[in-house]
Design a protein around this motif. Structure first.
Motif, PDB file in Angstrom:
ATOM      1  N   SER A 171      -7.570  -1.937  -3.728  1.00  0.00           N
ATOM      2  CA  SER A 171      -8.087  -1.236  -4.918  1.00  0.00           C
ATOM      3  C   SER A 171      -7.856   0.278  -4.833  1.00  0.00           C
ATOM      4  CB  SER A 171      -9.588  -1.497  -5.086  1.00  0.00           C
ATOM      5  OG  SER A 171      -9.817  -2.848  -5.376  1.00  0.00           O
ATOM      6  N   GLN A 172      -7.816   0.809  -3.601  1.00  0.00           N
ATOM      7  CA  GLN A 172      -7.633   2.263  -3.438  1.00  0.00           C
ATOM      8  C   GLN A 172      -6.352   2.768  -4.081  1.00  0.00           C
ATOM      9  OE1 GLN A 172      -7.697   3.097   0.758  1.00  0.00           O
ATOM     10  NE2 GLN A 172      -9.767   2.268   0.988  1.00  0.00           N
ATOM     11  N   GLY A 173      -5.322   1.905  -4.116  1.00  0.00           N
ATOM     12  CA  GLY A 173      -4.009   2.397  -4.522  1.00  0.00           C
ATOM     13  C   GLY A 173      -3.610   2.055  -5.950  1.00  0.00           C
ATOM     14  N   ASP A 218      -4.545   0.948 -10.291  1.00  0.00           N
ATOM     15  CA  ASP A 218      -5.451   1.169 -11.425  1.00  0.00           C
ATOM     16  C   ASP A 218      -5.928  -0.146 -12.024  1.00  0.00           C
ATOM     17  OD1 ASP A 218      -5.165   4.031 -11.388  1.00  0.00           O
ATOM     18  OD2 ASP A 218      -3.136   3.723 -12.181  1.00  0.00           O
ATOM     19  N   LEU A 275       0.839  -1.209   0.000  1.00  0.00           N
ATOM     20  CA  LEU A 275       0.000   0.000   0.000  1.00  0.00           C
ATOM     21  C   LEU A 275       0.869   1.252   0.000  1.00  0.00           C
ATOM     22  CD1 LEU A 275      -2.723  -1.112   2.590  1.00  0.00           C
ATOM     23  CD2 LEU A 275      -2.946  -1.024   0.105  1.00  0.00           C
ATOM     24  N   ARG A 280     -11.043  -3.997  -1.135  1.00  0.00           N
ATOM     25  CA  ARG A 280     -11.302  -2.546  -1.087  1.00  0.00           C
ATOM     26  C   ARG A 280     -10.037  -1.776  -0.745  1.00  0.00           C
ATOM     27  NH1 ARG A 280     -16.700  -3.542   0.710  1.00  0.00           N
ATOM     28  NH2 ARG A 280     -16.016  -3.826   2.841  1.00  0.00           N
ATOM     29  N   LEU A 281      -9.291  -2.315   0.224  1.00  0.00           N
ATOM     30  CA  LEU A 281      -8.058  -1.660   0.679  1.00  0.00           C
ATOM     31  C   LEU A 281      -7.056  -1.549  -0.471  1.00  0.00           C
ATOM     32  CD1 LEU A 281      -7.330  -0.856   3.590  1.00  0.00           C
ATOM     33  CD2 LEU A 281      -6.187  -3.061   3.840  1.00  0.00           C
ATOM     34  N   ARG A 317       2.155   6.927  -6.779  1.00  0.00           N
ATOM     35  CA  ARG A 317       1.143   7.931  -7.184  1.00  0.00           C
ATOM     36  C   ARG A 317       1.652   9.344  -6.865  1.00  0.00           C
ATOM     37  NH1 ARG A 317      -2.715   6.020 -10.138  1.00  0.00           N
ATOM     38  NH2 ARG A 317      -3.877   4.796  -8.608  1.00  0.00           N
ATOM     39  N   ALA A 337       0.976   4.107  -3.003  1.00  0.00           N
ATOM     40  CA  ALA A 337       0.691   5.514  -2.689  1.00  0.00           C
ATOM     41  C   ALA A 337       1.887   6.391  -3.050  1.00  0.00           C
ATOM     42  CB  ALA A 337       0.351   5.656  -1.204  1.00  0.00           C
ATOM     43  N   GLN A 379     -12.887  -6.910   2.117  1.00  0.00           N
ATOM     44  CA  GLN A 379     -12.218  -5.811   2.827  1.00  0.00           C
ATOM     45  C   GLN A 379     -10.795  -5.628   2.315  1.00  0.00           C
ATOM     46  OE1 GLN A 379     -13.064  -6.899   6.859  1.00  0.00           O
ATOM     47  NE2 GLN A 379     -15.236  -6.442   6.577  1.00  0.00           N
ATOM     48  N   TYR A 432     -12.737  -6.576  -6.183  1.00  0.00           N
ATOM     49  CA  TYR A 432     -11.823  -5.473  -6.494  1.00  0.00           C
ATOM     50  C   TYR A 432     -12.557  -4.419  -7.322  1.00  0.00           C
ATOM     51  CZ  TYR A 432      -8.032  -7.880  -4.349  1.00  0.00           C
ATOM     52  OH  TYR A 432      -7.238  -8.468  -3.391  1.00  0.00           O
ATOM     53  N   GLN A 433     -12.284  -3.161  -7.034  1.00  0.00           N
ATOM     54  CA  GLN A 433     -12.989  -2.076  -7.708  1.00  0.00           C
ATOM     55  C   GLN A 433     -12.192  -1.495  -8.871  1.00  0.00           C
ATOM     56  OE1 GLN A 433     -12.993  -2.024  -3.952  1.00  0.00           O
ATOM     57  NE2 GLN A 433     -14.682  -3.400  -4.461  1.00  0.00           N
TER      58      GLN A 433
END
Ligand code: R5P
Length: 294
Positions: free
Chosen positions: A115-117, A119, A69, A112-113, A76, A73, A109, A138-139
């Motif tokens: 997927s935030q970071g 593409d 993670l 979600r965690l 990015r 980040a 969970q 996964y989003q």
């Protein structure tokens, strides 16, 4: 510009194999632990404007998740154009429901965690059972690459007259696919799990196995108790010692030694998790999915 692969600890070999397939650069990502257990992450290769691929096979996921993670980040923040995750083994897919009141549905969970970071995501044979598609977990766009072509090639090359055995209903998806590719007969058994290391597997009908080499096939070998229970039935029935094939060589604790002791003739896995049993390469299967997503 070529893709920039950044391996997390334990994913150096698969990154090198992927780089050869993709004609990609392998950069350096430093990860270490502070004395108090916190994670330190540093991107040594410039990422600005690059399509970055974090390569992180998630054996030992709790140790790797925070560095992963942080790396995403940081990439990015430092201007990466695109950030993907290649997780040849994707952890946290088996706790895919609330089996008892109050339990975390860890698959969603964790999904979600992560997927935030990122593409996009590419993985090999995720444990899709009660979830039918990675999109439920996964989003971000995600590819579930099948190891079946490489597994079938290996069995066809190495095992005379194979009969494939899936130790439980969940394994049917892998066993049917691989058996059709060889082609070879297959049977799927039934399993009841009473605990982490306590499983009951139904015995196979011996007539289906006579004159053939039994090949047990499952996606994950963790404690190996599923395979050990099945090997026990085969040894008791007096058929040939089985070849045990797993896609993901998780092998918790003494699992590998215990499986050999139980009577497996050979234990073979794909290279999604580095292990001495690795014999089935997956980089060539992952590469097209990575090219499409990156
Ligand atoms: C789950 O059902 C999987 O497909 C495997 O059968 C399972 O992960 C094997 O676990 P173990 O090696 O701990 O029996």
């Amino acid at each position: 510009m070529s893709l920039l692969l950044l391996p997390l600890p334990g994913s150096e070999a698969v990154s090198a194999a992927l780089a050869a397939e993709l004609d990609a650069e392998v950069g350096t990502l430093a990860v270490r632990r502070f004395p108090d257990g916190e994670s330190y992450v540093r991107l040594d290769t410039p990422v600005v404007g690059r399509s970055v691929v974090l390569v992180c096979t998630l054996r030992d996921p709790d140790r790797l998740a925070i560095p992963l993670l942080f790396a995403a980040a940081t990439a990015r923040e430092l201007g990466a154009a695109r950030i993907g995750l290649v997780a040849p083994y994707l952890a946290y897919m088996r706790q895919d429901a609330r089996f008892r009141p109050g339990e975390a549905i860890a698959s969603r969970q964790f999904g979600r965690l992560v997927s935030q970071g990122i593409d996009w995501l590419a993985t090999v044979d995720p444990h899709l059972h009660r979830h039918h598609d990675l999109a439920e977990v996964y989003q971000v766009p995600a590819a579930a690459v099948r190891a079946a072509p490489a597994v079938a090639d290996w069995i066809a090359r190495e095992v005379p007259q194979p009969v494939l055995i899936g130790p439980d209903g969940e394994s049917a998806q892998w066993v049917e696919d691989v058996a059709a590719r060889i082609p070879a007969p297959h049977v799927v058994l039934a399993k009841v799990r009473h605990g982490d290391r306590d499983v009951q597997v139904s015995p196979p009908t011996v007539a289906e196995l006579r004159g053939r080499t039994p090949v047990l096939l499952d996606d994950i070998i963790s404690t190996a108790r599923t395979m050990i229970a099945t090997v026990g039935h085969l040894r008791a029935a007096g058929v040939d010692a089985p070849v045990c094939v797993g896609v993901h060589a998780v092998f918790a604790g003494d699992a590998h030694a215990a499986l050999v002791t139980a009577g497996a003739a050979r234990v073979v896995t794909s290279d999604t998790i580095p292990h001495p049993t690795n014999a089935i390469p997956t980089a060539a299967l992952l590469a097209p999915a990575i090219r499409t997503l990156a």
